[in-house]
Design a protein around this motif. Structure first.
Motif, PDB file in Angstrom:
ATOM      1  N   LYS A  24     -16.181  20.551  10.987  1.00 60.93           N
ATOM      2  CA  LYS A  24     -16.147  21.427   9.646  1.00 60.93           C
ATOM      3  C   LYS A  24     -15.673  20.774   8.593  1.00 60.93           C
ATOM      4  O   LYS A  24     -16.039  19.641   7.960  1.00 60.93           O
ATOM      5  N   LYS A  25     -14.298  20.331   9.212  1.00 58.96           N
ATOM      6  CA  LYS A  25     -13.617  19.623   8.346  1.00 58.96           C
ATOM      7  C   LYS A  25     -14.501  17.405   7.703  1.00 58.96           C
ATOM      8  O   LYS A  25     -14.769  17.108   7.192  1.00 58.96           O
ATOM      9  N   TYR A  26     -14.698  17.061   9.286  1.00 52.55           N
ATOM     10  CA  TYR A  26     -15.168  15.855   8.980  1.00 52.55           C
ATOM     11  C   TYR A  26     -16.726  16.218   8.606  1.00 52.55           C
ATOM     12  O   TYR A  26     -17.211  15.435   7.408  1.00 52.55           O
ATOM     13  N   ASN A  27     -17.466  17.239   8.646  1.00 52.49           N
ATOM     14  CA  ASN A  27     -18.519  17.194   7.752  1.00 52.49           C
ATOM     15  C   ASN A  27     -17.852  17.626   6.241  1.00 52.49           C
ATOM     16  O   ASN A  27     -19.027  17.253   5.513  1.00 52.49           O
ATOM     17  N   ASP A  28     -17.221  18.406   5.933  1.00 44.76           N
ATOM     18  CA  ASP A  28     -16.555  18.637   4.174  1.00 44.76           C
ATOM     19  C   ASP A  28     -16.451  17.184   4.190  1.00 44.76           C
ATOM     20  O   ASP A  28     -16.862  16.768   2.552  1.00 44.76           O
ATOM     21  N   CYS A  29     -16.328  16.483   4.556  1.00 43.15           N
ATOM     22  CA  CYS A  29     -15.594  15.140   4.672  1.00 43.15           C
ATOM     23  C   CYS A  29     -16.515  13.736   4.237  1.00 43.15           C
ATOM     24  O   CYS A  29     -16.786  13.083   3.149  1.00 43.15           O
ATOM     25  N   TYR A  30     -17.853  13.805   5.286  1.00 43.42           N
ATOM     26  CA  TYR A  30     -18.722  13.005   5.379  1.00 43.42           C
ATOM     27  C   TYR A  30     -19.961  13.079   4.947  1.00 43.42           C
ATOM     28  O   TYR A  30     -21.413  12.163   4.478  1.00 43.42           O
ATOM     29  N   GLY A  31     -20.441  14.407   5.035  1.00 45.71           N
ATOM     30  CA  GLY A  31     -22.007  14.884   4.523  1.00 45.71           C
ATOM     31  C   GLY A  31     -22.425  15.379   6.144  1.00 45.71           C
ATOM     32  O   GLY A  31     -21.976  14.712   6.770  1.00 45.71           O
ATOM     33  N   HIS A  32     -23.558  16.424   5.639  1.00 47.12           N
ATOM     34  CA  HIS A  32     -23.790  16.755   6.785  1.00 47.12           C
ATOM     35  C   HIS A  32     -25.240  15.722   7.941  1.00 47.12           C
ATOM     36  O   HIS A  32     -24.770  15.519   9.145  1.00 47.12           O
ATOM     37  N   LEU A  33     -25.091  14.304   7.514  1.00 46.99           N
ATOM     38  CA  LEU A  33     -26.239  13.139   7.782  1.00 46.99           C
ATOM     39  C   LEU A  33     -25.143  12.433   8.891  1.00 46.99           C
ATOM     40  O   LEU A  33     -25.528  12.338   9.666  1.00 46.99           O
ATOM     41  N   ALA A  34     -23.902  12.493   8.401  1.00 48.51           N
ATOM     42  CA  ALA A  34     -22.876  11.656   8.867  1.00 48.51           C
ATOM     43  C   ALA A  34     -22.691  12.491   9.844  1.00 48.51           C
ATOM     44  O   ALA A  34     -22.170  11.454  11.163  1.00 48.51           O
ATOM     45  N   GLY A  35     -22.142  14.187   9.699  1.00 48.12           N
ATOM     46  CA  GLY A  35     -22.356  14.858  10.875  1.00 48.12           C
ATOM     47  C   GLY A  35     -22.796  14.999  12.020  1.00 48.12           C
ATOM     48  O   GLY A  35     -23.167  14.975  13.316  1.00 48.12           O
ATOM     49  N   ASP A  36     -24.181  14.614  11.908  1.00 45.14           N
ATOM     50  CA  ASP A  36     -25.155  14.233  12.289  1.00 45.14           C
ATOM     51  C   ASP A  36     -25.023  13.445  13.562  1.00 45.14           C
ATOM     52  O   ASP A  36     -24.949  12.653  15.035  1.00 45.14           O
TER      53      ASP A  36
END
Length: 465
Positions: free
Chosen positions: A328-340
């Motif tokens: 969740k922190k990864y998505n908050d930091c880099y965005g959902h596209l980067a999370g995907d």
């Protein structure tokens, strides 16, 4: 997927079909040109020829009519039903035609006289030509219904019954068929063969003028060329059992056979397209759209299959439950596209550490993954999990909020058991999940193995005493 759907939807005529049709028409015309000067040559009567020919015509045309009726109902097209009616007409009229032909079923005609078969032959070709004209001038916009099929069948049977009565009981009111007791028609009745040939020629022209570029239309056109040649050689041959008469019977069968083959080819092509599309749909139904790994549905199915196989073979089955640390922190930091993209990279690392055909990696949900390892004990499964951590560490995917390493890490829970009485897939998954929880609680970026007793229940007390 697009290619398979093209096979299902496309109803156009391929260039190869057009070339083949041209070759066949060319061969038909060439054979007719060669046969015409020899058409009057008398040949020996072949016993049973007419009965065998008649049965073949009935079988071919009833199959073709059934396919076209079904096609018209499925596609809701009146034009296909009308074409089916044309071939059904041929099927029905051949019953009295064989019965009236001397030597068809018995030595003498069963109904009518020798002339009856000739008039039924005229009715066959005239009626067929008229029904082809009706088909060629119909619109695809008219919906085909079961009522239309029933009406076509009943009307065809009624018309053939009337034609049969006319060719038997009505013979005294019809012109004389044979001249010199042998040859068909003379100059005084030339309008009869001219009418029969003309109707078929008009039918051919109507089919050629159809706007729809469909295989059905192409092969009906080829069949009508054969029908015109059939009428021409029969009448030009002038007598039964002449070379022209025999050759005409072959082209008669070809008239229907070429359309039947085209319909069967279309069905086979359609089946191939549907089978291919179904295979792709099944793959998509079992595949996670983001990572291309197996999805949860596929995981549940495979786990059940492998569990039953392991229980039957008395072999160990292992499960890895994997979670991305602080995703969740990864998505908050880099965005959902980067999370995907991060999840896709992890999926690729997963695929690199499972090498056997039976191993299955799946996306369990969100940032959770699961791996099924058949014929693997807890120690072997732990080695696979540790190799995954090493590979992911080497990939070094940045994660600023995952300290102290500053890169993406995983927590992995391992469970394994030899399925026995009282054990279940739920217990195996629950044990792996508890081991995963332990890995996360003890600092993350590590592998924890579930104790065996979490997976394998203790035997009943009476067995231990």
């Amino acid at each position: 997927m697009d290619e398979e759907l093209y096979l299902i939807k496309d109803a156009g005529v391929s260039p190869r079909q057009v070339r083949l049709a041209r070759v066949i028409v060319g061969l038909l015309v060439l054979s007719a040109v060669i046969a015409t000067p020899l058409a009057t040559t008398p040949l020996l009567p072949i016993p049973g020829y007419m009965s065998a020919f008649g049965i073949a015509m009935i079988v071919v045309n009833i199959i073709l009519a059934s396919l076209l009726f079904a096609k018209g109902l499925i596609e809701s097209k009146e034009s296909s039903i009308r074409l089916g009616a044309a071939y059904f007409f041929v099927t029905v009229i051949f019953v009295p035609l064989i019965a009236a032909f001397p030597g068809g079923l018995m030595e003498a005609p069963i109904i009518g006289s020798n002339s009856s078969a000739v008039w039924l032959w005229c009715s066959w070709h005239t009626g067929f030509g008229l029904l082809i004209i009706r088909y060629a001038t119909s619109s695809d916009d008219t919906a085909g219904t079961a009522t239309s099929v029933r009406k076509s069948i009943l009307a065809t049977i009624a018309v053939v019954a009337l034609l049969t009565l006319g060719a038997t009981l009505g013979l005294p009111y019809l012109p004389e068929v044979f001249r010199n007791g042998r040859n068909f028609f003379d100059d005084s009745t030339i309008l009869v063969p001219a009418l029969v040939f003309g109707v078929n020629a008009i039918g051919l022209l109507c089919v050629m003028r159809m706007r729809e570029e469909k295989p059905e239309r192409l092969w009906v056109m080829v069949g009508m060329v054969a029908a015109c040649i059939d009428v021409w050689l029969t009448l030009y041959g002038g007598a039964r059992f002449s070379l022209g008469w025999y050759f005409a019977k072959i082209t008669s069968l070809f008239t229907s056979l070429v359309v039947l083959i085209s319909q069967l080819y279309g069905i086979t092509r359609l089946y191939h397209g549907i089978a291919g599309a179904n295979k792709i749909l099944m793959t998509q139904a079992n595949q996670d759209g983001l990572t291309a790994l197996s999805n949860r549905r596929c995981f549940d199915q495979v786990l059940e299959i492998e569990w039953n196989r392991a229980r039957r073979d008395k072999r160990s089955l292992a499960l890895l439950m994997i979670d991305v640390d602080h995703f969740k922190k990864y998505n908050d930091c880099y965005g959902h596209l980067a999370g995907d993209d991060c999840l896709r990279q992890i999926a690729q690392q997963l695929l690199r550490v499972i090498n056997r055909p039976g191993d299955v990696a799946a996306r369990y949900g969100g940032e959770e993954f699961v791996v099924i390892l058949p014929n693997t004990d807890a120690a072997g499964a732990r080695l696979v999990a540790e190799r995954l951590l090493l590979n992911l560490s080497a990939a070094s995917i940045p994660h600023a909020d995952n300290q102290p390493l500053g890169q993406v890490t995983l927590s992995i829970g391992v469970s394994a058991t030899v399925p026995g009485p009282g054990a279940s897939t739920s217990a195996l998954a629950l044990a792996a999940d508890k081991a995963l929880y332990e890995a996360k609680e003890s600092g993350r970026n590590k592998v924890c193995t579930a104790p065996r007793e979490l997976v394998t229940p203790a035997p009943p007390a009476f067995l231990m005493s």
